[in-house]
Design an enzyme around this catalytic site. Sequence first.
Site, PDB file in Angstrom:
ATOM      1  N   TYR A  30      83.024  -3.761  83.997  1.00 11.38           N
ATOM      2  CA  TYR A  30      83.258  -4.015  82.580  1.00 11.38           C
ATOM      3  C   TYR A  30      82.754  -2.865  81.725  1.00 11.38           C
ATOM      4  O   TYR A  30      82.067  -1.962  82.213  1.00 11.38           O
ATOM      5  CB  TYR A  30      82.612  -5.338  82.153  1.00 11.38           C
ATOM      6  CG  TYR A  30      81.099  -5.270  81.976  1.00 11.38           C
ATOM      7  CD1 TYR A  30      80.248  -5.187  83.075  1.00 11.38           C
ATOM      8  CD2 TYR A  30      80.520  -5.272  80.704  1.00 11.38           C
ATOM      9  CE1 TYR A  30      78.869  -5.119  82.908  1.00 11.38           C
ATOM     10  CE2 TYR A  30      79.141  -5.208  80.533  1.00 11.38           C
ATOM     11  CZ  TYR A  30      78.322  -5.133  81.636  1.00 11.38           C
ATOM     12  OH  TYR A  30      76.960  -5.056  81.473  1.00 11.38           O
ATOM     13  N   LYS A 144      78.889  -0.290  86.469  1.00  8.53           N
ATOM     14  CA  LYS A 144      78.814  -1.331  85.433  1.00  8.53           C
ATOM     15  C   LYS A 144      79.539  -2.574  85.951  1.00  8.53           C
ATOM     16  O   LYS A 144      80.662  -2.890  85.551  1.00  8.53           O
ATOM     17  CB  LYS A 144      79.391  -0.816  84.104  1.00  8.53           C
ATOM     18  CG  LYS A 144      78.821  -1.585  82.909  1.00  8.53           C
ATOM     19  CD  LYS A 144      78.960  -0.802  81.633  1.00  8.53           C
ATOM     20  CE  LYS A 144      78.582  -1.592  80.393  1.00  8.53           C
ATOM     21  NZ  LYS A 144      77.249  -2.167  80.365  1.00  8.53           N
ATOM     22  N   GLU A 176      65.223   1.512  83.553  1.00  9.04           N
ATOM     23  CA  GLU A 176      65.938   1.215  82.305  1.00  9.04           C
ATOM     24  C   GLU A 176      65.551  -0.186  81.859  1.00  9.04           C
ATOM     25  O   GLU A 176      64.602  -0.765  82.385  1.00  9.04           O
ATOM     26  CB  GLU A 176      67.455   1.359  82.511  1.00  9.04           C
ATOM     27  CG  GLU A 176      68.010   0.434  83.574  1.00  9.04           C
ATOM     28  CD  GLU A 176      69.524   0.547  83.754  1.00  9.04           C
ATOM     29  OE1 GLU A 176      70.217   1.018  82.844  1.00  9.04           O
ATOM     30  OE2 GLU A 176      70.009   0.129  84.817  1.00  9.04           O
ATOM     31  N   LEU A 200      72.114   2.688  84.783  1.00  2.00           N
ATOM     32  CA  LEU A 200      73.460   2.871  84.230  1.00  2.00           C
ATOM     33  C   LEU A 200      73.462   4.143  83.377  1.00  2.00           C
ATOM     34  O   LEU A 200      72.563   4.329  82.544  1.00  2.00           O
ATOM     35  CB  LEU A 200      73.835   1.668  83.359  1.00  2.00           C
ATOM     36  CG  LEU A 200      75.281   1.718  82.888  1.00  2.00           C
ATOM     37  CD1 LEU A 200      76.200   1.268  84.019  1.00  2.00           C
ATOM     38  CD2 LEU A 200      75.496   0.847  81.668  1.00  2.00           C
TER      39      LEU A 200
HETATM   40  N1  PDD Z   1      74.866  -3.058  78.328  1.00  2.00           N
HETATM   41  N2  PDD Z   1      71.758  -0.210  81.130  1.00  2.00           N
HETATM   42  C1  PDD Z   1      72.254  -1.435  81.331  1.00  2.00           C
HETATM   43  C2  PDD Z   1      71.811  -2.192  82.531  1.00  2.00           C
HETATM   44  C3  PDD Z   1      73.172  -1.980  80.420  1.00  2.00           C
HETATM   45  O1  PDD Z   1      73.689  -3.195  80.646  1.00  2.00           O
HETATM   46  C4  PDD Z   1      73.535  -1.236  79.272  1.00  2.00           C
HETATM   47  C5  PDD Z   1      74.519  -1.738  78.248  1.00  2.00           C
HETATM   48  C6  PDD Z   1      72.978   0.042  79.099  1.00  2.00           C
HETATM   49  C7  PDD Z   1      73.331   0.914  77.914  1.00  2.00           C
HETATM   50  O2  PDD Z   1      74.584   1.525  78.060  1.00  2.00           O
HETATM   51  P1  PDD Z   1      75.478   1.906  76.793  1.00  2.00           P
HETATM   52  O3  PDD Z   1      74.662   2.797  75.936  1.00  2.00           O
HETATM   53  O4  PDD Z   1      76.633   2.606  77.390  1.00  2.00           O
HETATM   54  O5  PDD Z   1      75.845   0.621  76.105  1.00  2.00           O
HETATM   55  C8  PDD Z   1      72.103   0.521  80.040  1.00  2.00           C
HETATM   56  C9  PDD Z   1      75.902  -3.625  77.509  1.00  2.00           C
HETATM   57  C10 PDD Z   1      75.766  -3.357  76.051  1.00  2.00           C
HETATM   58  C11 PDD Z   1      76.060  -5.095  77.859  1.00  2.00           C
HETATM   59  O6  PDD Z   1      76.015  -5.381  79.049  1.00  2.00           O
HETATM   60  O7  PDD Z   1      76.253  -5.919  76.969  1.00  2.00           O
END
Ligand code: PDD
Length: 284
Positions: A30, A144, A176, A200
């Site tokens: 996703y 992801k 993270e 991620l």
């Molecule tokens: N999540 N690490 C993890 C485990 C995440 O699920 C996310 C983002 C990030 C940040 O990535 P980005 O800057 O590309 O949004 C890091 C999204 C927002 C979610 O699962 O809702």
Amino acid sequence: MIYLNGEFMPIEKAFIPGLDRGFIFGDGVYEVIPVYSRLPFRLGGHLERLQASLDSIRLHNPHAEDKWRQLIGRLIELNEPEDQSLYLQVTRGVARRDHAFPATTTPTVFLMSNPLLPPTANQIENGVGAITAPDNRWLRCDVKSTALLPNVLLRQLAIDAGCAETLLLRDGQLTEGAASNAFVVSNGIILAPPKSNLMLPGITYDLVLELAEANDVAYEVRNITETEMAKADEIWITSSSREILPITTLNGKPVGGGRPGPVFQRMHGLYQEYKAQVMRAATA
Ligand code: PDD
């Protein structure tokens, strides 16, 4: 309004078969893309990461980049808010339950839009709390994947503790957050964990480092120990929905002075300026 396998429809009309491998196995990937003033932000980066996730799970990308852009543009139009959080998911489709891939696959493609809820003024002003927990996820956190049970359980630990995020430690080092990337500021220098299979590769993470580089804000990409976190001047988390958010308590203790720090203020300002500039350029 949502999009499902070729059709736009109200969410109430959308049904996924019980045998969808996304439902049965979490066999899908996703993206979450922030939309400001109806413009998807850093869409190229999100579509590139989608391709990398699909490649990692050996699932053919059902759409060329143009088609994704078209679907996303239309869905933004069909939903009311000016600022949206666009979610897209691709699964390995519907098949009799068997761990092995089906012989032929028709991926399920689902997109939805929710109102974007960025951090509140109070959260920016005062920061939020976080806790730490052992990172007990798999070794492909760079994918992801929709299989998010560990992330769900880890985020809930924070909520149970009255906090906003759980920061994850693997072998004594920060990876993270449960749904965010994490940064530490030590002696005025931004520290960022290096990209690897253990985190991620965040789109917001990339932007923060890009902005630091372009504006001569000192940063280092290197491993961060639990001890360094405990002594940090500042800690922040970043994500597409939370932008940059300061963590002002960690495990119940103040981070630095217990207030959002000067490096956060600077990066937050640069981030907002950048956003405004991108929107101005798009509407010019
Ligand atoms: N999540 N690490 C993890 C485990 C995440 O699920 C996310 C983002 C990030 C940040 O990535 P980005 O800057 O590309 O949004 C890091 C999204 C927002 C979610 O699962 O809702």
